[in-house]
Design an enzyme around this catalytic site. Sequence first.
Site, PDB file in Angstrom:
ATOM      1  N   LYS A  49      49.507  37.668  33.395  1.00  0.00           N
ATOM      2  CA  LYS A  49      49.426  38.045  34.797  1.00  0.00           C
ATOM      3  C   LYS A  49      49.527  36.843  35.732  1.00  0.00           C
ATOM      4  O   LYS A  49      50.302  36.857  36.691  1.00  0.00           O
ATOM      5  CB  LYS A  49      48.067  38.742  34.993  1.00  0.00           C
ATOM      6  CG  LYS A  49      47.755  39.124  36.380  1.00  0.00           C
ATOM      7  CD  LYS A  49      46.310  39.563  36.428  1.00  0.00           C
ATOM      8  CE  LYS A  49      45.419  38.338  36.361  1.00  0.00           C
ATOM      9  NZ  LYS A  49      44.096  38.572  36.945  1.00  0.00           N
ATOM     10  N   ASP A 271      45.897  39.436  44.016  1.00  0.00           N
ATOM     11  CA  ASP A 271      45.514  39.441  42.606  1.00  0.00           C
ATOM     12  C   ASP A 271      44.242  40.273  42.454  1.00  0.00           C
ATOM     13  O   ASP A 271      43.495  40.465  43.412  1.00  0.00           O
ATOM     14  CB  ASP A 271      45.264  37.996  42.160  1.00  0.00           C
ATOM     15  CG  ASP A 271      45.164  37.875  40.653  1.00  0.00           C
ATOM     16  OD1 ASP A 271      45.500  38.850  39.948  1.00  0.00           O
ATOM     17  OD2 ASP A 271      44.750  36.801  40.178  1.00  0.00           O
ATOM     18  N   GLN A 313      39.860  46.829  34.164  1.00  0.00           N
ATOM     19  CA  GLN A 313      39.010  45.653  34.334  1.00  0.00           C
ATOM     20  C   GLN A 313      38.284  45.667  35.677  1.00  0.00           C
ATOM     21  O   GLN A 313      37.887  44.622  36.192  1.00  0.00           O
ATOM     22  CB  GLN A 313      39.849  44.376  34.220  1.00  0.00           C
ATOM     23  CG  GLN A 313      40.379  44.155  32.826  1.00  0.00           C
ATOM     24  CD  GLN A 313      41.110  42.837  32.708  1.00  0.00           C
ATOM     25  OE1 GLN A 313      40.510  41.777  32.758  1.00  0.00           O
ATOM     26  NE2 GLN A 313      42.419  42.915  32.548  1.00  0.00           N
TER      27      GLN A 313
END
Length: 789
Positions: A49, A271, A313
Amino acid sequence: MFIALILTFTIMSISTTTQFFSHLNPNQRFAVEHFCGPLLVVAGAGSGKTSTLTYRIANLILQHRVNPENILAVTFTNKAAREMKERVQNLFSEQLALLDYGEKLNFLPEYEKTKIKSRVWHNYIKEMWIGTFHSLFARVLRFDIEKYQDEQGRKWNRNFSIFDESDSQTLVKEIVSKKLNLDDKKFDSRSVRYAISNAKNQGFSPGELELECNDYKGRVIAQVYSHYQDKLAENNALDFDDLILLPARLFQQNEQVLGYWHQKFHHVLVDEYQDTNRTQYQLIQQLVTNGERKKSNRNWNQRSVFVVGDADQSVYSFRMADFTILLEFQRDFGDGLADEYTSTMVKLEENYRSSENILQAANGLIENNTQRIDKILKATKGSGESICCHTADDEVAEAQFVINQIRTLENQNPELDWVSFAILYRTNAQSRPFEDILVRLGIPYTVVGSLKFYDRKEIKDVLAYLRFIVNPSDMVSLLRIINTPRRGIGKTTINNLVNAAHELKKPLWEVLVDEISVNNLAGRASKSIKNFVQMVINWRREIDILSVSKLVKQILESSGYIDSLKDHGTDEAENRLQNVRELFNAVLQFEEENEEVSLENFLASTALNSNLDDLKEGDSAISLMTLHASKGLEFPIVFVIGLEQGLFPNYRSMNDPMALEEERRLCYVGITRAQDRLYLSHAKERRLYGYREPALRSQFLNELPEDLLVTQFCKSQKDTKNTFLPKSSDISNYASMPCWKVGNKVLHRTFGMGEITHVFGGGDKISLAVKFDYLGQKIVNPLQLQQVN
DNA sequence: CGAATGAGGGTTTTT
DNA sequence: CCCTCATTCG
């Protein structure tokens, strides 16, 4: 200069296309090459990522000639922001080295390397806005906060202070118990503060919160919220949540301001998108759309919004993060097409981090959740070792087992270093037994996050001085420093002054400056106050003359703060002095690393960087941290400890299905940190508040595929126990032998021959500094030493 | 006015 | 068990 830049762009874009992202997989490549319009990157753990994000930024600039100052990249932590900058910088430097010298960056002499890097920094990195929501929008507020006014007419100016959690807490407490005289059993300040924070994170003003609430309690909380905002405004201060909420409100009420920032940021990257809250989402939406609600009217020409996240997550809902924001990205920005046809979403499912066994465990666990985007981690590595599951008698035995394992592995595998190991737990308190043993054995370790450097008294004192110098309205800081160190300005005096300020509806500082008022109110203390006031005035004069570090030094000395610590003479005072010195080092470091060095900026960075651990990076040490803090990191060998019902999953989550799923995600995060080996452990009995409580195995252990787990390790542990880790009774026997003296020659079981240079501590907590013949000086545990004559 | 002492209360995770 | 707060005494 400008021409040189253009030239660089042109040539670089030619040289990049070929090998620039040759090693990326097709989906990563799709993401990296995305230019305009919306894109959601669903990025599983360990799927590359961060690379994808950094390469995309590089691609925007090198390939599409986007001006770096038009890029806004939001990260979840300051550390992540630093890393991202560094990686982009390295990427660019690499390209530039190839271009200018036809060489790899690493083959160039140190001098050329530095030159290239600083050039890259100046031309590109410095111009980009990369940071957390909090730091980026604090920066926006430094520009525009004076254009903002809330619905009650509260205003702030650009010198605003950022209050930390304890400042906020104190304020709320004061309002609850003193101002409103509420029953603090029913309205305990902690939960009221929490409610206010939640309201802010959902975008509610006090008035709106009141409308939202139908019950008495809610209305009271809204009232406290309103008073709390009054206090903040009075102090010209903001809390963490305001750093997000105020810009969102400002953008809403002021088209020009929004227009300016919309115009500036053509490309917005976020992000950890699953961890954004409603207010943060609103900000992103405003910036990207310029307030245009209708999807069809939006203009994506030379613009994009690029978000990366993983709903599996998402572990921050306690602070109002809402992963449905991620799930709704397709609806809000994207084309909304099905997964096979969409061009506004891409999934990264190939995992480059963990062995297959570990991934299967992770996949098996997370499948127990209902709320998720269908996604599975695919292995690219071999199956690897089995996962070890250990049952310990209690938390001390658990710690012994883990550390024992670490020492065994470290001994047997030369490629492993202390940094290869991480110990992850649910609550900060669980680090204690581990620390006790590690200290005794002299094994280096770092506890990430729990040591809140900026929460310490002495640090808060010094920062209060700085804060007050910048922001004369900051009464909280003023009250903190006015009699610290002791200046003979006592409680009664202060009360008189505060009351007078209150009566006159004047800031406290204005009363203090007025000599006549002081003479009348302070009596005997008036001389001290005048001295104090003069001191502050002098410092304020020096703000623009001295560098930040010089000013701080000046303050530390002339305030008498350092001297009073020195006079104290106790160990504790010595320790505090050391911390103050460390803070001073932080100032120096800040000066070195930043372009715009000002006291305000330094203060903002301290308020938003909760700990200093990145300062001490570099030493090889075992990492201890909470599962939350481990997000985004990876380690060859990971221990997830305390897998017990009530602890993990935490008892507060056990009766709430949604909360339980979050705990499970947290466990998933922990498991997916591991590259090669994973250990899971739990204890049969655990100390809680000093009482021993029996504990049951965590349900998460049962949810893992059984065939992946090996529990036999518990047996072999007995063999290693004696050789590596003596029981604590043995330790005291050995260590109390008074045979270690400076100058003695010793033999260490792994480091070889050496000579003792220092002896630390006493009783059963002795450790020794030994200068080894080959390895230099190390602090070691006496248990590993043999005396040699 | 300030240090010492005791009771009471509290642990989920953090920018 | 540890830390914070409040009250008390010097």
